[in-house]
Each structure stands twice: as structure tokens, then as C-alpha cells.
Design a protein around this motif. Structure first.
Motif, PDB file in Angstrom:
ATOM      1  N   GLY A 100       7.774 -19.221  27.244  1.00  0.00           N
ATOM      2  CA  GLY A 100       7.649 -19.378  25.810  1.00  0.00           C
ATOM      3  C   GLY A 100       8.933 -19.133  25.057  1.00  0.00           C
ATOM      4  N   PRO A 101       8.975 -19.446  23.767  1.00  0.00           N
ATOM      5  CA  PRO A 101       7.980 -20.249  23.063  1.00  0.00           C
ATOM      6  C   PRO A 101       8.077 -21.715  23.482  1.00  0.00           C
ATOM      7  CG  PRO A 101       9.829 -19.835  21.618  1.00  0.00           C
ATOM      8  CD  PRO A 101      10.098 -19.063  22.898  1.00  0.00           C
ATOM      9  N   LEU A 102       7.033 -22.478  23.220  1.00  0.00           N
ATOM     10  CA  LEU A 102       6.980 -23.891  23.585  1.00  0.00           C
ATOM     11  C   LEU A 102       7.861 -24.683  22.615  1.00  0.00           C
ATOM     12  CD1 LEU A 102       5.879 -26.132  25.347  1.00  0.00           C
ATOM     13  CD2 LEU A 102       3.865 -26.222  23.876  1.00  0.00           C
ATOM     14  N   SER A 103       9.013 -25.112  23.094  1.00  0.00           N
ATOM     15  CA  SER A 103       9.988 -25.812  22.252  1.00  0.00           C
ATOM     16  C   SER A 103      10.143 -27.251  22.689  1.00  0.00           C
ATOM     17  CB  SER A 103      11.347 -25.108  22.348  1.00  0.00           C
ATOM     18  OG  SER A 103      12.361 -25.898  21.770  1.00  0.00           O
ATOM     19  N   ASN A 147       4.528 -32.586  19.207  1.00  0.00           N
ATOM     20  CA  ASN A 147       3.481 -32.624  18.185  1.00  0.00           C
ATOM     21  C   ASN A 147       3.423 -33.971  17.455  1.00  0.00           C
ATOM     22  OD1 ASN A 147       5.834 -32.332  16.706  1.00  0.00           O
ATOM     23  ND2 ASN A 147       4.977 -30.836  15.276  1.00  0.00           N
ATOM     24  N   ALA A 148       4.164 -34.948  17.939  1.00  0.00           N
ATOM     25  CA  ALA A 148       4.120 -36.321  17.429  1.00  0.00           C
ATOM     26  C   ALA A 148       4.414 -36.426  15.935  1.00  0.00           C
ATOM     27  CB  ALA A 148       2.775 -36.965  17.756  1.00  0.00           C
ATOM     28  N   ASP A 149       5.356 -35.599  15.454  1.00  0.00           N
ATOM     29  CA  ASP A 149       5.736 -35.696  14.046  1.00  0.00           C
ATOM     30  C   ASP A 149       7.005 -36.520  13.854  1.00  0.00           C
ATOM     31  OD1 ASP A 149       7.729 -34.005  14.970  1.00  0.00           O
ATOM     32  OD2 ASP A 149       7.353 -32.421  13.487  1.00  0.00           O
ATOM     33  N   GLY A 150       7.526 -37.086  14.940  1.00  0.00           N
ATOM     34  CA  GLY A 150       8.716 -37.921  14.864  1.00  0.00           C
ATOM     35  C   GLY A 150      10.023 -37.164  14.905  1.00  0.00           C
ATOM     36  N   VAL A 151       9.959 -35.832  15.047  1.00  0.00           N
ATOM     37  CA  VAL A 151      11.172 -35.001  15.067  1.00  0.00           C
ATOM     38  C   VAL A 151      11.085 -34.047  16.251  1.00  0.00           C
ATOM     39  CG1 VAL A 151      12.510 -33.284  13.791  1.00  0.00           C
ATOM     40  CG2 VAL A 151      11.291 -35.082  12.548  1.00  0.00           C
ATOM     41  N   GLN A 152      12.191 -33.869  16.955  1.00  0.00           N
ATOM     42  CA  GLN A 152      12.260 -32.850  17.999  1.00  0.00           C
ATOM     43  C   GLN A 152      12.990 -31.647  17.418  1.00  0.00           C
ATOM     44  OE1 GLN A 152      14.108 -34.501  21.484  1.00  0.00           O
ATOM     45  NE2 GLN A 152      12.546 -36.050  21.731  1.00  0.00           N
ATOM     46  N   ASP A 153      12.347 -30.496  17.444  1.00  0.00           N
ATOM     47  CA  ASP A 153      12.958 -29.300  16.891  1.00  0.00           C
ATOM     48  C   ASP A 153      12.711 -28.105  17.802  1.00  0.00           C
ATOM     49  OD1 ASP A 153      10.349 -28.223  16.267  1.00  0.00           O
ATOM     50  OD2 ASP A 153      10.343 -29.499  14.487  1.00  0.00           O
ATOM     51  N   ALA A 154      13.314 -26.971  17.453  1.00  0.00           N
ATOM     52  CA  ALA A 154      13.217 -25.756  18.257  1.00  0.00           C
ATOM     53  C   ALA A 154      12.039 -24.877  17.855  1.00  0.00           C
ATOM     54  CB  ALA A 154      14.519 -24.961  18.149  1.00  0.00           C
ATOM     55  N   ASP A 155      11.210 -25.324  16.900  1.00  0.00           N
ATOM     56  CA  ASP A 155      10.068 -24.529  16.456  1.00  0.00           C
ATOM     57  C   ASP A 155       9.076 -24.323  17.609  1.00  0.00           C
ATOM     58  OD1 ASP A 155      11.215 -24.528  13.964  1.00  0.00           O
ATOM     59  OD2 ASP A 155       9.872 -26.059  13.140  1.00  0.00           O
ATOM     60  N   ARG A 178       5.875 -24.752  19.334  1.00  0.00           N
ATOM     61  CA  ARG A 178       4.823 -25.774  19.270  1.00  0.00           C
ATOM     62  C   ARG A 178       3.598 -25.389  20.088  1.00  0.00           C
ATOM     63  NH1 ARG A 178       5.697 -27.733  14.792  1.00  0.00           N
ATOM     64  NH2 ARG A 178       7.794 -28.551  14.497  1.00  0.00           N
ATOM     65  N   SER A 179       3.477 -24.132  20.469  1.00  0.00           N
ATOM     66  CA  SER A 179       2.343 -23.715  21.304  1.00  0.00           C
ATOM     67  C   SER A 179       1.007 -23.813  20.573  1.00  0.00           C
ATOM     68  CB  SER A 179       2.553 -22.290  21.824  1.00  0.00           C
ATOM     69  OG  SER A 179       2.680 -21.373  20.767  1.00  0.00           O
ATOM     70  N   GLY A 180       1.024 -23.892  19.256  1.00  0.00           N
ATOM     71  CA  GLY A 180      -0.222 -23.997  18.512  1.00  0.00           C
ATOM     72  C   GLY A 180      -0.508 -25.368  17.939  1.00  0.00           C
ATOM     73  N   ASP A 181       0.455 -26.289  18.032  1.00  0.00           N
ATOM     74  CA  ASP A 181       0.217 -27.594  17.402  1.00  0.00           C
ATOM     75  C   ASP A 181       0.696 -28.791  18.238  1.00  0.00           C
ATOM     76  OD1 ASP A 181       2.966 -27.376  17.118  1.00  0.00           O
ATOM     77  OD2 ASP A 181       2.992 -27.923  15.005  1.00  0.00           O
ATOM     78  N   TYR A 182       0.848 -28.601  19.543  1.00  0.00           N
ATOM     79  CA  TYR A 182       1.265 -29.751  20.351  1.00  0.00           C
ATOM     80  C   TYR A 182       0.112 -30.737  20.495  1.00  0.00           C
ATOM     81  CZ  TYR A 182      -1.059 -27.251  24.220  1.00  0.00           C
ATOM     82  OH  TYR A 182      -1.963 -26.579  25.009  1.00  0.00           O
TER      83      TYR A 182
END
Length: 168
Positions: free
Chosen positions: A106-109, A124-132, A134-138
Motif C-alpha cells: 500500500g497505498p494503491l497508487s 479508477n478510470a478518471d482519465g488521469v494517473q496520479d499518486a493518490d 486508490r484502494s477505495g475507489d478503483y
């Protein structure tokens, strides 16, 4: 018959018997290797089916290396046993099967680099790859199932890869 003919005939018979024994031994080794491979492949396929049967949004929590987010408080383990296969020498957990996720601790990045999992990737299919985290919204989660064992013919590996998706 002379002694030379008798010796020559005996040599031919011995060579033929040794050749036949070599073929039987090779056949036995091949049968064993095929059985191991079939067992490993069946175990990997079963685990992949279990992963597909688990709600996608729970897979990360169940199979990452973080004990604090385990859904059933059973402790984290990405490994699994396969009856009939022996762990490789030096295998830390003694289990021949393993589930591989991106960012296992973790965290899922989305920026995690692992080409075998197709990472980095927009999880999370939002069109952006980021370092946030994503374990709760992938919405997609790449996964590999490995079976690594010590076989009759040496160390062997079976690997299955796939992408799990959240059903909406």
C-alpha cells in the motif's frame, strides 16, 4: 559360436537393455513433470476464479500485504498451498502459490511501476494517473497468480494474469 561372437552379442543385448531403461526413466520423469504442471495450473486457475468471484472492491483489502485492512481479521496472507507440490528451497512462507497485486504494501497508487501487471495504469478510470491512494475507489485491478515449486526437474513456475473489474 566363438567367444568373440558371444561377447559381441552380449554387448548388443546390454546396450539395448540400457537404452530401454533410459527410455523408461525419461518417460517416468516426463509423466511426473506433466502431473506437477497440471496440478499447478489447476491451482492457479482455481485461485483466479476465486478472485473473480470475490467482489472486486474487496480484493485489494483481502489480498494485499497490509494486515490492518483485512476484512475478516484473519491476518494477511497472499500465499496459498497446493497439495502435491513442494515449496522451493528458501521460500519464506513455505507456500507455493502467491497472489501479486500492485503496491502490495500500500497505498494503491496508479503510478506503481510493474510492467507484468500493466502498471502504471488508470485504476479508477478518471482519465488521469496520479499518486493518490486508490484502494477505495478503483474500478479495475490487475492481478497475477503465481505458483512456484520445486519439481522433479528443478524449480518451476506457472503464472496467470488478469484484470478484475468492478461491476456497476
Amino acid at each position: 559360436m566363438t567367444l568373440i561372437e558371444l561377447a559381441l552379442a552380449s554387448s548388443v543385448v546390454v546396450i539395448a537393455i540400457l537404452g530401454a531403461l533410459g527410455a523408461v526413466t525419461s518417460s517416468s520423469d516426463l509423466t511426473s513433470s506433466t502431473r506437477e504442471t497440471t496440478t499447478a495450473l489447476a491451482a492457479a486457475q482455481l485461485m483466479m476464479e476465486r478472485l473473480h468471484g470475490t467482489p472486486c472492491e474487496e480484493v485489494w483489502a483481502r489480498y494485499n500485504d497490509l494486515p490492518l485492512d483485512d476484512l475478516d481479521a484473519s491476518g494477511t496472507s497472499t500465499g496459498f498451498a497446493v497439495e502435491g507440490l513442494d515449496a522451493r528451497n528458501g521460500d519464506a512462507d513455505g507456500l507455493v502459490g502467491r497472489i501479486v497485486l500492485p503496491c502490495p504494501a500500500g497505498p494503491l497508487s496508479e503510478l506503481w511501476v510493474d510492467p507484468s501487471l500493466g502498471m502504471p495504469r488508470d485504476l479508477n478510470a478518471d482519465g488521469v494517473q496520479d499518486a493518490d491512494d486508490r484502494s477505495g475507489d478503483y474500478s479495475v485491478l490487475p492481478v497475477r497468480v503465481l505458483v512456484e515449486w520445486r519439481g522433479r526437474s528443478g524449480d518451476r513456475t506457472i503464472e496467470l494474469a488478469g484484470v478484475l473489474g468492478v461491476r456497476r
